[in-house]
Each structure stands twice: as structure tokens, then as C-alpha cells.
Design a protein around this motif. Structure first.
Motif, PDB file in Angstrom:
ATOM      1  N   MET A 173       5.506  -2.688  -4.900  1.00  9.51           N
ATOM      2  CA  MET A 173       7.109  -2.055  -4.544  1.00  9.51           C
ATOM      3  C   MET A 173       8.308  -3.531  -4.216  1.00  9.51           C
ATOM      4  SD  MET A 173       5.667   0.270  -1.555  1.00  9.51           S
ATOM      5  CE  MET A 173       7.946   1.010  -1.621  1.00  9.51           C
ATOM      6  N   SER A 189      13.097  -5.861   2.960  1.00 10.03           N
ATOM      7  CA  SER A 189      13.621  -5.980   1.527  1.00 10.03           C
ATOM      8  C   SER A 189      13.153  -7.151  -0.179  1.00 10.03           C
ATOM      9  CB  SER A 189      14.935  -5.735   1.968  1.00 10.03           C
ATOM     10  OG  SER A 189      14.904  -7.310   1.959  1.00 10.03           O
ATOM     11  N   GLN A 223      12.363  -2.536  -4.840  1.00 13.10           N
ATOM     12  CA  GLN A 223      12.181  -2.256  -3.520  1.00 13.10           C
ATOM     13  C   GLN A 223      11.534  -2.129  -2.831  1.00 13.10           C
ATOM     14  OE1 GLN A 223       8.801   0.737  -6.352  1.00 13.10           O
ATOM     15  NE2 GLN A 223       9.822   2.134  -5.725  1.00 13.10           N
TER      16      GLN A 223
END
Length: 283
Positions: A175, A190, A180
Motif C-alpha cells: 500500500m 502515510s 496509499q
């Protein structure tokens, strides 16, 4: 009068920044006994909560010994404004810059940057920005941000093994690589913070070399510095830093939230800093 008798109460306040306020706690030194000033930079994610007790004990002890000590909760951490999901490495470094500026306006003497775990990476990054000499106090330092990031990502795998998170889909690393955010152990990480942390290295800054105090804890009865630490310390010695390194027996208090104390670590810190002579603060 004893140093304990002359100790002053800590001062809690919020430091304004361009992205909200940061909670700070300043432990002033007795007015007639000033040896220097110390900026504390805390560890990553849940390690902050695990280490609050011992860090507070050390801050009070340093203040009683003649140091003005500033503790700051970085963006999205502790009692500061913002969400952890909004944090970036550069934003944290900017918080550290502002904290150091405030400390220099309110305390005198040699400057010490005190970093715990990933906070050590932030301390050395801040030292690179400084035009003045500084000293470094590193507790259980992480030698690379990539190492810290991998340890944090493994918490997701551990939670799956324990059945706490049975969600399917992409792994957090995938991710993050896809731009993401990833939810790990109650924190939303983050991609920007992951990239900044991964790029951080524990390297001697180009500022004039000063004192480096490197302290580690081990549960072993006869602790010793790891080969990785010895290799890292050799780099600092070669860069001209005066290195004092020690392994101590004590609890690995950054790993669990509890009531652990680390008196040997607190005393070793006081002893190491006492060996550095006090000097006038730069004008």
C-alpha cells in the motif's frame, strides 16, 4: 541546599507552528546552577507512550543536575495538534528546529540533542542544520530509518498471527509503495512519512564534532555493545567525535507500556554528561 531542593517545577505550554501547536514540557535548571540545555526527541509511534515514564524521570534528573530540558510532542503525536496520518519526516524535523530555537531563547550553556530510538535519527538530522556546535545523547539509537520502518511493518504481521487483524488485501508495504496510507497497530502511516523515515541514517553531522554519548540496555547480566553498534561508533570516532558508549543491564522499556524504571540508564546519563565541562552559550 541540595540540587533536589532547588529543582523548579516543569512548565507545560503549546509551541505555535505553521501546522498547529505542539505540546512541550520545559524543565528549567536552578537559576544559579546551569550546565547546559537539552532537547529531547522522542521515539516512533507507540514507543513514545512506552518511554514516557523513563524519559520524564531523566528530564527531571537532568534539570536537578543543572540542565534546562525541553520535551516536545511532534506533529500528530501525544498531546500535539494534527493526526499521525498527517505527519512527515520533514514536518517532524521542522518541529525539532522550532523547539531548538525556543530552547536557545530560554536556556543557556552547551546544547545537547537527546534522541531515543528513532528520535536519535531526528537528532542527528537536526544537528546537520546547526551552525553551532552541539553534543548528542543517544538512547538505544536506531542506526537506519529503514530498520525502524521494517520493525513497525512487522507489527501488522504479528497482529494477523494473533488474530487481531484478519482483514485481507494488500500488505502495508504494498500500500505504501502504491502511494496509499497503511493502518498498522492503531496508527495510520502515510507514504510520505514512510519514505522520509526509510531515508534517514545515523551519520555524523558536518557541524564541529562534539561529545557523543551512546547508551544501550540489555536484559543480560553482563551486557555488551553489539558488533553493529561498535561498527557505527568507529565511524563517529573517525569523524572526530568524542565517543562515550556503554551497554547497561535494564528493562527494554520501549517495547511495552508499563511501569518500568531504568535507574542505571538515568545515572549513566548523568555521569556521562557531567564529564563535559560547562561553557558559555554562543551569543
Amino acid at each position: 541546599m541540595s540540587l533536589l531542593g532547588r529543582a523548579m517545577l516543569p512548565q507545560a505550554f503549546f509551541l505555535p507552528t505553521g501546522s498547529g501547536q505542539r505540546f512541550c514540557l520545559f524543565h528549567p535548571a536552578p537559576g544559579d546552577f546551569v550546565r547546559g540545555c537539552v532537547l529531547y526527541l522522542h521515539p516512533f509511534a507507540e514507543e513514545l507512550n512506552c518511554t514516557r515514564r523513563v524519559a520524564a524521570q531523566q528530564a527531571r534528573a537532568l534539570a536537578q543536575a543543572g540542565y534546562g530540558v525541553l520535551q516536545i510532542d511532534l506533529l500528530g503525536c501525544g498531546d500535539s495538534a494534527g493526526r499521525f496520518a498527517d505527519a512527515t519526516w520533514e514536518a517532524w524535523l521542522q518541529d525539532a528546529r522550532l523547539a531548538r530555537h525556543w530552547l536557545r531563547e530560554h536556556a543557556s550553556g552547551p546544547l545537547w540533542l537527546w534522541g531515543m530510538r528513532a528520535g536519535a535519527l531526528l537528532a542527528t538530522a537536526l544537528a546537520k542544520d546547526l551552525s553551532e556546535p552541539c553534543h548528542l545523547l543517544l538512547w538505544q539509537p536506531v542506526v537506519s530509518g529503514q530498520q525502524q520502518l521494517q520493525q513497525f511493518l512487522r507489527l501488522h504481521t504479528a497482529s494477523q498471527w494473533l488474530g487481531a487483524d484478519r482483514a485481507s488485501g494488500q500488505a502495508p508495504s504494498q500500500m505504501l509503495n502504491n502511494g496509499q496510507p497503511a493502518d498498522i497497530a492503531g496508527y495510520t502511516l502515510s507514504p510520505a512519512l514512510a519514505r522520509g523515515l526509510a531515508a534517514a541514517r545515523l551519520e555524523p553531522p558536518p557541524c564541529p564534532p562534539g561529545q557523543l554519548v551512546w547508551l544501550e540496555l540489555s536484559v543480560q547480566a553482563e551486557p555488551a555493545l553489539s558488533p553493529a553498534s561498535e561498527k557505527q561508533l568507529a565511524v563517529w570516532r573517525d569523524a572526530g567525535w568524542a565517543v562515550s558508549a556503554q551497554a547497561l543491564t535494564g528493562p527494554l522499556f520501549w517495547q511495552t507500556v508499563g511501569t518500568d524504571n531504568a535507574p542505571a540508564l538515568v545515572q549513566a546519563t548523568l555521569d556521562a554528561l557531567a564529564k563535559t565541562p560547562a561553557q558559555a552559550a554562543p551569543p
